[in-house]
Design a protein around this motif. Sequence first.
Motif, short mmCIF file in Angstrom:
data_model
loop_
_atom_site.label_atom_id
_atom_site.label_comp_id
_atom_site.label_asym_id
_atom_site.label_seq_id
_atom_site.Cartn_x
_atom_site.Cartn_y
_atom_site.Cartn_z
N VAL A 76 0.88 -1.00 0.00
CA VAL A 76 0.09 0.13 0.00
C VAL A 76 0.73 1.26 -0.09
O VAL A 76 1.85 1.24 0.50
N THR A 77 0.34 2.33 -0.68
CA THR A 77 0.86 3.48 -0.55
C THR A 77 0.00 4.76 0.12
O THR A 77 -1.23 4.29 0.00
N GLY A 78 0.32 5.91 -0.14
CA GLY A 78 -0.73 6.80 0.29
C GLY A 78 -0.25 7.97 1.07
O GLY A 78 1.03 8.28 0.83
N GLU A 79 -0.93 8.54 1.88
CA GLU A 79 -0.49 9.77 2.67
C GLU A 79 -0.87 9.70 4.12
O GLU A 79 -1.78 8.98 4.61
N GLY A 80 -0.14 10.06 4.98
CA GLY A 80 -0.31 10.01 6.54
C GLY A 80 0.12 8.70 6.86
O GLY A 80 0.98 7.99 6.31
N LYS A 81 -0.26 8.35 8.02
CA LYS A 81 0.09 7.37 8.77
C LYS A 81 -1.03 6.02 8.60
O LYS A 81 -2.29 6.28 8.72
N LEU A 82 -0.61 4.79 8.69
CA LEU A 82 -1.46 3.68 8.73
C LEU A 82 -1.75 3.35 10.09
O LEU A 82 -0.58 3.06 10.80
N LYS A 83 -2.76 3.31 10.58
CA LYS A 83 -3.26 3.01 11.94
C LYS A 83 -3.69 1.48 12.13
O LYS A 83 -3.39 0.81 13.10
N SER A 84 -4.18 1.10 11.28
CA SER A 84 -4.74 -0.70 11.31
C SER A 84 -5.20 -0.87 9.84
O SER A 84 -5.27 -0.17 9.04
N ALA A 85 -5.33 -2.31 9.95
CA ALA A 85 -5.57 -2.93 8.64
C ALA A 85 -6.25 -4.36 9.07
O ALA A 85 -5.99 -4.90 10.12
N VAL A 86 -7.34 -4.42 8.36
CA VAL A 86 -8.39 -5.65 8.40
C VAL A 86 -8.70 -6.56 7.17
O VAL A 86 -8.83 -6.01 6.15
N LEU A 87 -8.35 -7.92 7.40
CA LEU A 87 -8.96 -8.47 6.17
C LEU A 87 -9.91 -9.47 6.55
O LEU A 87 -10.08 -10.01 7.63
N ARG A 88 -10.99 -9.45 5.74
CA ARG A 88 -12.12 -10.20 6.02
C ARG A 88 -12.58 -11.09 4.67
O ARG A 88 -12.54 -10.66 3.70
#
Length: 201
Positions: A76-88
């Motif tokens: 993943v890329t983007g802006e800011g900070k990544l706080k959490s990730a969920v896989l369903r």
Amino acid sequence: IDHQTGTLEIPENTAYVIYPASQKGSLSGTTLTLSLPSTHSVKTPADAFDNALMKGVVNGTKVEFKNLMGFFKVPVTGEGKLKSAVLRTICRTTTEFHPISKAATLDLSKDATTAAGGIKMATGNSAFSWVRYNFSGDVDLSAGQTVYFAVPAGTYADMGLVFVTENGSNAIYAKAKHEATRSKIKQVSSSAIDLSAHTPS
């Protein structure tokens, strides 16, 4: 990515070791009943490996560990900070249920590298079809990140991915069946997902 041998203080008559210790569960004969966490609190996405369930076979004073989980990775890329990730995991039909956390069993007498020695997930409300990783570290999306999810080996239907950033959450649908193989890493997306291209909710 199986771990190598290590030296431990091992009580007499011990045949198997489970890592992490929090997953010791309850033993009946050679069947271990355990609960795979649905939520992990880690520092960075790479720490998913540290929490993954392993079985160790004792040989004298040495223990050889084998991973019991497969791993999905999502760049993943983007802006800011990544706080959490969920896989369903998503069910295509009412009979297609793919739990990846909570209630499970493991036959310790079987070779961990075989299907018989793998994790058997429960059915019904005692098992969940999602897993979440919360990140406490400085996970900067502008530098690019690779998120890892540890799941039991198996074939899973379409996936829902949710990434929570400083700016909100981004839900992404990974339309395909994906095979998770014990101790192997499988990339879910063909390229890095740009979270800034998805409108946060």
